[in-house]
Scaffold this motif. Structure first.
Motif, PDB file in Angstrom:
ATOM      1  N   ASN A  37      -2.207  25.229  11.346  1.00 48.37           N
ATOM      2  CA  ASN A  37      -1.627  23.469  11.994  1.00 48.37           C
ATOM      3  C   ASN A  37      -1.674  22.449  10.740  1.00 48.37           C
ATOM      4  N   PRO A  38      -1.479  21.829   9.884  1.00 51.97           N
ATOM      5  CA  PRO A  38      -1.695  20.354   8.762  1.00 51.97           C
ATOM      6  C   PRO A  38      -1.864  19.180   9.839  1.00 51.97           C
ATOM      7  N   ALA A  39      -1.116  19.391  10.601  1.00 51.17           N
ATOM      8  CA  ALA A  39      -0.736  17.930  10.873  1.00 51.17           C
ATOM      9  C   ALA A  39      -1.931  17.949  12.603  1.00 51.17           C
ATOM     10  N   GLN A  40      -3.090  18.650  12.631  1.00 52.63           N
ATOM     11  CA  GLN A  40      -3.226  19.254  14.198  1.00 52.63           C
ATOM     12  C   GLN A  40      -4.921  19.124  13.741  1.00 52.63           C
ATOM     13  N   PHE A  41      -5.136  18.945  12.606  1.00 48.66           N
ATOM     14  CA  PHE A  41      -6.640  19.776  11.408  1.00 48.66           C
ATOM     15  C   PHE A  41      -7.448  19.130  12.668  1.00 48.66           C
ATOM     16  N   ASP A  42      -8.817  19.486  12.672  1.00 45.66           N
ATOM     17  CA  ASP A  42      -9.826  19.466  13.634  1.00 45.66           C
ATOM     18  C   ASP A  42     -10.332  18.665  12.143  1.00 45.66           C
ATOM     19  N   TYR A  43     -11.084  17.494  12.046  1.00 41.30           N
ATOM     20  CA  TYR A  43     -12.028  17.097  10.789  1.00 41.30           C
ATOM     21  C   TYR A  43     -13.090  16.986  11.438  1.00 41.30           C
ATOM     22  N   SER A  44     -13.821  17.849  10.967  1.00 40.55           N
ATOM     23  CA  SER A  44     -15.314  17.864  11.649  1.00 40.55           C
ATOM     24  C   SER A  44     -16.044  18.538  10.084  1.00 40.55           C
TER      25      SER A  44
END
Length: 393
Positions: A37-44
């Motif tokens: 899901n590129p649009a909702q990628f969770d940065y961490s």
């Protein structure tokens, strides 16, 4: 040995650190999540970007100067297009502030490429402080690993106006493709410096990409001896009286992703627009060099619609892509020319927009999810509707 040389040596050693199996496992996990899901990628992980100790709230105008029907119609358009925040500011005060869903004025919002004009502001501030000589300084002065390579010809301005010569942005399902490594690698700065392809002579071609913007964090850190988040906090957020947020770093204590991945509340983005509208001055203090905002608002022969991190309304293009003029790729609709020919804007993926009209001292912010495919998002709709509303009073 000077402090700058010592810092460069330390940074060089860090960039030369070999990847570990754990780094590779982290990369593979990020890649799988991004592909899902590129649009909702969770940065961490994220690193704090502290705001001002005293956040100065924007004034709200009791009697708006824009017609109520125009403000209401604009708010309906924003809401119908899955917006999280919709702000209208004019000449010193908010005319309208609408938040949708669970978003509030304090909610840090994903910037996507709104981060790119912020990189230009950071560079301008570093120039004003004397840490960078000017836009035409070679980036190899700060990244000596580039000495003797074709990338040594890249100048600071090329990272901002997208004429670095680095490979255009794109999409690939290949985990080893440079686009994915430059975005998801646990040492993405080193990857861009050592391995990201240079396809054209620096300064010769416009090629929109995240990679050149990602190098801004490295340049700022090498030039100032301060972490990118701390520099933004002390030198941008604090004097603006703006709320802070957080920025994605490639690993704990690693390099910030300056090209895409900072989260800040909507009012902070609007205050950045006000800073440019006021020629880089806030509260009587000049943050950016004289003439710098004019340089930001000047296009290049290779793309007259893009300056230093910001888009320019003129010349009018009904459909304007992010890539080179005439190149294939998604095109943003502009159903008509902007009613202020001098209008400029921050523009990020999923139609994150901050339109800035110098003629009317008007700023219109829309942030949120990707709008529905139909009816098609129109980049000219909100600012022109509100400018017409000024004449309807």
């Amino acid at each position: 040995m000077s402090a700058r040389k010592a810092l460069a040596g330390l940074a060089l050693a860090l960039l030369a650190t070999a990847a570990t199996p754990a780094d590779d496992a982290t990369y593979r996990a990020r890649f799988a999540a991004f592909m899902a899901n590129p649009a909702q990628f969770d940065y961490s992980p994220m690193e704090a970007v502290p705001g001002a100790r005293r956040v100065r709230p924007l004034l709200t105008r009791a009697a708006p100067t824009i017609a109520a029907n125009a403000l209401n119609e604009a708010a309906r358009y924003a809401e119908a297009n899955r917006s999280s925040a919709f702000l209208v500011w004019r000449d010193g005060a908010l005319e309208s502030a609408r938040y949708f869903g669970g978003t509030t004025r304090d909610t840090p919002l994903v910037s996507k490429s709104l981060a790119k004009p912020l990189t230009a502001i950071a560079i301008g501030r570093a120039i004003r402080l004397g840490k960078i000589k000017g836009l035409d300084q070679p980036i190899a002065d700060f990244i000596p690993e580039l000495a003797g390579t074709p990338k040594a010809a890249i100048r600071v301005r090329h990272l901002l106006d997208m004429r670095s010569g680095l490979l255009d942005q794109g999409y690939s399902p290949d985990p080893e493709h440079p686009w994915n490594r430059a975005y998801l690698d646990t040492d993405h700065g080193n990857y861009i410096v050592s391995s990201y392809p240079l396809t054209d002579a620096p300064g010769s071609r416009y090629a929109y990409a995240n990679a050149p913007s990602e190098l801004i964090a490295l340049v700022i850190e090498r030039a100032t001896g301060r972490r990118y988040a701390e520099f933004l906090s002390r030198e941008v957020m604090a004097p603006l009286g703006a709320a802070g947020g957080e920025v994605w770093v490639n690993r704990p204590g690693g390099l910030a992703h300056s090209g895409c991945c900072i989260k800040l509340p909507a009012e902070t983005w609007l205050k950045l627009g006000i800073l440019l509208l006021d020629d880089g001055v806030v509260g009587g203090k000049r943050l950016l060099p004289r003439g710098y905002v004019r340089a930001m608002r000047t296009g290049t022969p290779q793309n007259p619609n893009f300056g230093l991190g910001i888009w320019l309304g003129e010349p009018y293009r009904e459909r304007r892509g992010f890539g080179a003029p005439g190149a294939a790729g998604p095109q943003v609709l502009h159903s008509e020319a902007y009613l202020d020919p001098e209008l400029f804007l921050f523009d990020g993926n999923s139609n994150q927009t901050v339109h800035i009209s110098p003629k009317h001292r008007l700023i219109v912010l829309r942030m949120g999810e990707t709008p529905p495919k139909t009816p098609e998002w129109d980049n000219a709709r909100l600012p022109n509707l509100l400018i017409r509303g000024l004449g309807a009073r």
